[in-house]
Design an enzyme around this catalytic site. Sequence first.
Site, mmCIF file in Angstrom:
data_model
loop_
_atom_site.group_PDB
_atom_site.id
_atom_site.type_symbol
_atom_site.label_atom_id
_atom_site.label_comp_id
_atom_site.label_asym_id
_atom_site.label_seq_id
_atom_site.Cartn_x
_atom_site.Cartn_y
_atom_site.Cartn_z
ATOM 1 N N LYS A 34 0.839 -1.201 0.000
ATOM 2 C CA LYS A 34 0.000 0.000 0.000
ATOM 3 C C LYS A 34 0.874 1.251 0.000
ATOM 4 O O LYS A 34 2.090 1.172 0.189
ATOM 5 C CB LYS A 34 -0.917 -0.004 1.223
ATOM 6 C CG LYS A 34 -0.175 0.031 2.553
ATOM 7 C CD LYS A 34 -1.132 -0.033 3.717
ATOM 8 C CE LYS A 34 -0.362 0.015 5.044
ATOM 9 N NZ LYS A 34 -1.265 0.000 6.199
ATOM 10 N N TYR A 256 16.980 30.163 6.918
ATOM 11 C CA TYR A 256 15.789 30.904 7.324
ATOM 12 C C TYR A 256 15.666 30.949 8.846
ATOM 13 O O TYR A 256 15.814 29.932 9.531
ATOM 14 C CB TYR A 256 14.534 30.253 6.747
ATOM 15 C CG TYR A 256 14.342 30.474 5.267
ATOM 16 C CD1 TYR A 256 14.223 31.754 4.742
ATOM 17 C CD2 TYR A 256 14.265 29.398 4.392
ATOM 18 C CE1 TYR A 256 14.027 31.958 3.387
ATOM 19 C CE2 TYR A 256 14.068 29.585 3.029
ATOM 20 C CZ TYR A 256 13.956 30.872 2.536
ATOM 21 O OH TYR A 256 13.764 31.072 1.194
#
Length: 359
Positions: A34, A256
């Site tokens: 899956k 940042y």
Amino acid sequence: MKAATAYINTDALTHNIRQLHLQAPNSKLLAVVKANGYGHGLLHVAKSLPDADAFGVARIEEALTLRAGGVVKPILLLEGFYGASDLPVIVTNNIHTVVHSIEQLEALESAELDNQAVVWLKIDTGMHRLGVRPEQLDDVVQRLHACDNVAKPLRYMSHFGCADDLASNVTNQQINTFLSLTEGCRGERSLAASAGILAWPDSQLEWIRPGIIMYGVSPFTEPDRSAEAFNMQPVMTLTSSLIAVRDVKEGEQVGYGGIWTSERDTKVGVIAIGYGDGYPRTAPNGTPVLVNGRIVPMAGRVSMDMLTVDLGPNAQDKVGDEAILWGNGLPAEVVAEHIGTIAYELVTKLTSRVDMTYL
């Protein structure tokens, strides 16, 4: 020079399946593929597993992709069908289905089907997510046996909630509950997924359902229960390249928000991978990255396309050198622990920008 690339080692995948067969020699193996084969590529994974006896998926679209790709082995829809309109598609394509609710049972009873559905009845043994409750079981079994749309014999399954916690008593309770409820049933049973296979041998019944461990990633956090300790090999190695090596002086901030400040004159490497590739933005300073055979710490915030690492003042690394984000030499479990997540999330969240290279 390559940017973000996930190398998928299909030999490692084959090796891991063989190890699982050795771990549970009396069980058939349903390989869980899956979520795009846990991020490794649905069809590529399935076609690399000749030793798997069946496949497990979460969505009907995944099952249909396997069938369209030429996979003929049994496929089990682990969450079952979502509505009555799915039933003709399921039986036409020989997709087995979990039944976990009264609504699904009623849909089967009222459907007009050309073929019978192969049903795995899911029993809630204590996780309380999906499954018929023990007090409902006799009635549901009788109704499924009486339903002409259901192939016989029924099959039975359940799922553990705490199998990765060896100190928990919940798993033994679930095993005992399941064995008691299915005693005397003629159909095959499945209880063990990855952690169950490795740590709870009493749960290795007629079928096992390996997921994350099949990809060489341990479901456990304990170092002595790493994938390597179980003789499993990492299937995915996520890499990128250094695109810059910069001199940074003591006291200078990087990235940042300036969340990392250099405590010395050093060299900072810029690696071409970021949250736009699926690498978690939440990775903190100190998260390990493997560069030229040594672990170096992340230094600064992950940005969309890049991340930065402290290479050290005497680093000889150069532009174009490879960096390993996880995989060979740096287990995904270790990286996940630093980030505060699980390795399942790391491997399943890579974006389409990452090149998938199959070896």
